[in-house]
Design an enzyme around this catalytic site. Structure first.
Site, PDB file in Angstrom:
ATOM      1  N   GLY A 226      12.266   0.225 -11.716  1.00 49.87           N
ATOM      2  CA  GLY A 226      12.835   0.707 -10.454  1.00 49.87           C
ATOM      3  C   GLY A 226      12.261   2.019  -9.982  1.00 49.87           C
TER       4      GLY A 226
ATOM      5  N   GLY B 188       8.801   2.706 -10.086  1.00 45.15           N
ATOM      6  CA  GLY B 188       7.394   2.573  -9.716  1.00 45.15           C
ATOM      7  C   GLY B 188       6.442   2.930 -10.854  1.00 45.15           C
TER       8      GLY B 188
ATOM      9  N   SER C 130       4.872   1.091 -13.040  1.00 41.06           N
ATOM     10  CA  SER C 130       3.661   0.266 -13.143  1.00 41.06           C
ATOM     11  C   SER C 130       2.676   0.662 -12.033  1.00 41.06           C
ATOM     12  CB  SER C 130       4.003  -1.229 -13.091  1.00 41.06           C
ATOM     13  OG  SER C 130       4.662  -1.550 -11.899  1.00 41.06           O
ATOM     14  N   ALA C 131       3.171   0.845 -10.828  1.00 43.94           N
ATOM     15  CA  ALA C 131       2.275   1.238  -9.725  1.00 43.94           C
ATOM     16  C   ALA C 131       1.664   2.609  -9.983  1.00 43.94           C
ATOM     17  CB  ALA C 131       3.051   1.254  -8.408  1.00 43.94           C
ATOM     18  N   ALA C 132       2.483   3.537 -10.494  1.00 40.97           N
ATOM     19  CA  ALA C 132       1.972   4.889 -10.770  1.00 40.97           C
ATOM     20  C   ALA C 132       0.838   4.815 -11.785  1.00 40.97           C
ATOM     21  CB  ALA C 132       3.097   5.782 -11.281  1.00 40.97           C
TER      22      ALA C 132
ATOM     23  N   ASP D  27       5.217  -0.232  -3.638  1.00 41.66           N
ATOM     24  CA  ASP D  27       5.174   0.740  -4.747  1.00 41.66           C
ATOM     25  C   ASP D  27       3.827   1.457  -4.807  1.00 41.66           C
ATOM     26  OD1 ASP D  27       7.582  -0.428  -5.311  1.00 41.66           O
ATOM     27  OD2 ASP D  27       7.197  -0.708  -7.447  1.00 41.66           O
TER      28      ASP D  27
END
Ligand code: PMV
Length: 314
Positions: free
Chosen positions: A103, A105, A107-109, A150
């Site tokens: 929730g 982010g 993985s995106a970070a 994200d």
């Protein structure tokens, strides 16, 4: 491939979806903000072993184990998107203060941070749009067909009006000043892919009911944008509460998230809702001012849950 240096670094920000997670998958506008916490990737040359990934990020227990296969898939997709051979002798280390949980982010970070570090290491000279596209490819390893919201927050930072489409639309939204928020962590690792699939299934089963909810979400996004642009924080909070109800209606909230949302509201939060994929993961409370932020954070901590004190619109 040419290497610029023996070592390079890249950052990717965590995010908080303020309005319309899930609805965004169906091209309804959403509002997302980067938060101050970030993941840092370091790339170093090694003598052998191909590409290795060392994950030293702080995380919810079980998070890294649960995501390990997704992480491998994601890294391969990033390497492919950047035309980097898996046989290159490189060590990628992930660190930073972004506490990994569903929730926020994470993985995106990490995808953005890795893409930025590799770009620098190989002196590719990529711009933000190209980094964002690569991070989106990496996100597919975790989420299948993510909306892209994200990685947009991770790459560009700030607050963004995001609409998924044939070509995604991003518009920066400016806040008068950053606002304190509290993010409460249920401590349960959530499966965004399953939550998204659940919404799809129910939407097909109850088309009329879902159409009504989706229309409400669309209207709400525009009202929220107006309220943010007018710096009407009370209204923003009220709309966050309404958004939480819509997310409850599509069954992506759960008992812990609802309880933490109630706890935050009772402690004086201007608004509170679940954030991200739901069914575990994080909720967010709007708490302008250090004092209110501390009060709400304490109320959640007193219930035995971990919180993040951070800001939106930074
Ligand atoms: O679970 P998170 O933080 O990755 O958020 C996912 C957001 C969704 O709208 C549920 C899915 C998506 O692809 O946008």
């Amino acid at each position: 491939m040419n290497r610029c240096d023996n070592m390079a670094e890249g950052k990717g920000y965590g995010k908080c979806i303020l309005f319309n997670e899930h609805f965004v998958v169906y091209n309804i506008p959403s509002i997302v903000s980067a938060i101050g916490d970030y993941t840092l990737a370091t790339v170093e040359a090694t003598d052998s072993g191909g590409v290795q990934l060392i994950d030293e990020r702080p995380a919810t227990p079980g998070y890294k184990e649960e995501k390990l296969e997704h992480q491998k898939d994601s890294l391969q997709r990033i390497l492919d998107a950047m035309d980097i051979d898996q046989e290159e002798d490189l060590k990628i280390t992930l660190e930073g203060d972004l506490y990994c949980a569903s929730g926020i982010g994470a993985s995106a970070a990490s995808c953005t941070a890795i893409a930025r570090a590799l770009d620098q290491f190989f002196d590719m000279g990529l711009n933000d749009d190209q980094i964002n596209d690569i991070a989106y490819e990496g996100e597919k390893g975790y989420h299948g067909e993510p909306s892209g919201v994200d990685n947009a927050a991770s790459t560009y930072g700030g607050m963004i009006w995001f609409v998924r489409g044939e070509k995604n639309t991003f518009e920066p939204l400016s806040l008068k000043e950053p606002i304190e928020i509290v993010m409460g962590n249920t401590g349960r690792v959530a499966n965004t892919k399953a939550a998204v699939a659940g919404v799809k299934e129910r939407k097909e089963k109850y088309p009329e009911r879902y159409e009504e909810i989706f229309q409400d979400a669309r209207r709400l996004a525009h009202d929220a944008r107006d309220a943010l642009e007018a710096n009407d924080i009370e209204k923003v909070g009220e709309l966050m509460n309404t958004d939480h109800s819509l997310l409850q209606d599509i069954e992506v909230s759960d008992e812990d998230l609802d309880m933490l949302v109630e706890t935050a509201r009772s402690a004086g939060a201007v608004g509170a809702k679940m954030t991200g994929g739901g069914l575990g993961g994080y909720m967010v409370a709007l708490t302008p001012g250090k004092e209110l932020q501390e009060k709400v954070a304490k109320a959640i901590e007193d219930k035995g849950f971990r919180v993040l004190r951070t800001k939106i619109g930074v």
